[in-house]
Design a protein around this motif. Sequence first.
Motif, short mmCIF file in Angstrom:
data_model
loop_
_atom_site.label_atom_id
_atom_site.label_comp_id
_atom_site.label_asym_id
_atom_site.label_seq_id
_atom_site.Cartn_x
_atom_site.Cartn_y
_atom_site.Cartn_z
N ILE A 121 90.09 -15.17 93.99
CA ILE A 121 88.67 -14.81 94.15
C ILE A 121 87.80 -16.06 94.31
N GLY A 122 88.28 -17.20 93.80
CA GLY A 122 87.65 -18.48 94.12
C GLY A 122 86.46 -18.88 93.26
N SER A 123 85.69 -17.90 92.79
CA SER A 123 84.55 -18.21 91.92
C SER A 123 84.13 -16.91 91.24
N ALA A 125 81.09 -14.78 90.92
CA ALA A 125 79.74 -14.51 91.44
C ALA A 125 79.72 -13.05 91.85
N ILE A 126 79.37 -12.20 90.90
CA ILE A 126 79.44 -10.75 91.10
C ILE A 126 78.04 -10.19 91.04
N THR A 127 77.71 -9.34 92.02
CA THR A 127 76.45 -8.61 91.93
C THR A 127 76.73 -7.13 92.10
N THR A 128 75.94 -6.31 91.42
CA THR A 128 76.00 -4.87 91.61
C THR A 128 74.68 -4.27 91.14
N VAL B 21 85.22 -20.47 100.31
CA VAL B 21 85.02 -19.37 99.37
C VAL B 21 83.89 -18.52 99.95
N VAL B 76 77.19 -0.60 95.37
CA VAL B 76 77.35 -1.88 96.05
C VAL B 76 78.01 -2.84 95.08
N THR B 78 79.26 -7.12 95.21
CA THR B 78 79.44 -8.37 95.93
C THR B 78 80.32 -9.27 95.08
N THR B 80 83.36 -12.89 95.55
CA THR B 80 83.79 -13.95 96.45
C THR B 80 85.30 -13.87 96.68
N LEU B 81 85.74 -14.61 97.70
CA LEU B 81 87.16 -14.66 98.02
C LEU B 81 87.46 -16.03 98.62
N ARG B 82 88.55 -16.64 98.16
CA ARG B 82 88.98 -17.90 98.77
C ARG B 82 89.80 -17.56 100.01
#
Lengths: 164, 112
Positions: A121-123, A125-128, B21, B76, B78, B80-82
């Motif tokens: 996932i790399g980091s 940083a989640i929003t919802t 990322v 919704v 959001t 991240t993905l490497r």
Amino acid sequence: MSSLSRRNFLRAAALTTGAVLGSGLAANAEPLLGRQPGPEDPEVPNEEVARILRERFGDRPIRRGHVSLDMPAVAEDGRVVPVIIESDLPMAPDAYVKGVHLIVDHNPDAHLAAFHLTPAIGSVAITTRIKMKRTTWVRAIVETSRGELWADYTKVLVTLNGCG
Amino acid sequence: MAGEIGEARIRIPDQIRKGDVITVHSIVSHPMDTGFFRNRDGDPIPAYFIKDVVVTYGESDVARFEWTSGISRDPVVTFTLRADREAPLTMVWTDNKGGVYRQSVHITFATA
């Protein structure tokens, strides 16, 4: 403001300032107090939240730091309240955030969401967007692959019940 | 978004370089009923919500979300993905009545 509440306010402000100044040291120090909340942490308000914390995290200390929970201070519509959770913890194969837990103390389902992650996932940083029943503390607790627990807390004032 | 239940979209950046990322935006159409509301006739509206989301990149499960009806209508999320290889990114949403909804995008790298 009465003199009593003014004194409480000043004491709270002093505690907060002290905590901010001390946080850089505290973040690296071994916990001495276990589960006991710090001066700026919300108390566990009910058996439901106590049960969630116990079942998910046992008696490991939950320390403030490395996580930021951003929400509006006032949510005018409890049906749609934005949430941003970020962390500066690494997402490396040998050390990563494996879980992000969102707990809304006074919601019917207090353990609102859990986000299970991997290094890919790399980091963090989640929003919802979430529903909130009433004014309450919200907890974002992250668990690392090594079992450490880090948290941030924010109080959100809710004017329209979004849960029914 | 007022589509049919389970209609979903995933948005990723147009230009991706290997190792970036990236931010992944997603939305799925779903009522996310809590079970606490009643309809106009006074009958309870049963709980109906997405409880599980699995994110797969190529052959690997890279994330899994446990949800409750506390997530807002038309969820919704959001994250991240490497982006370290060219492969499909798939999300599968499962609700408490057994509904399964799937959407994919393909991660490809911009040619220099």
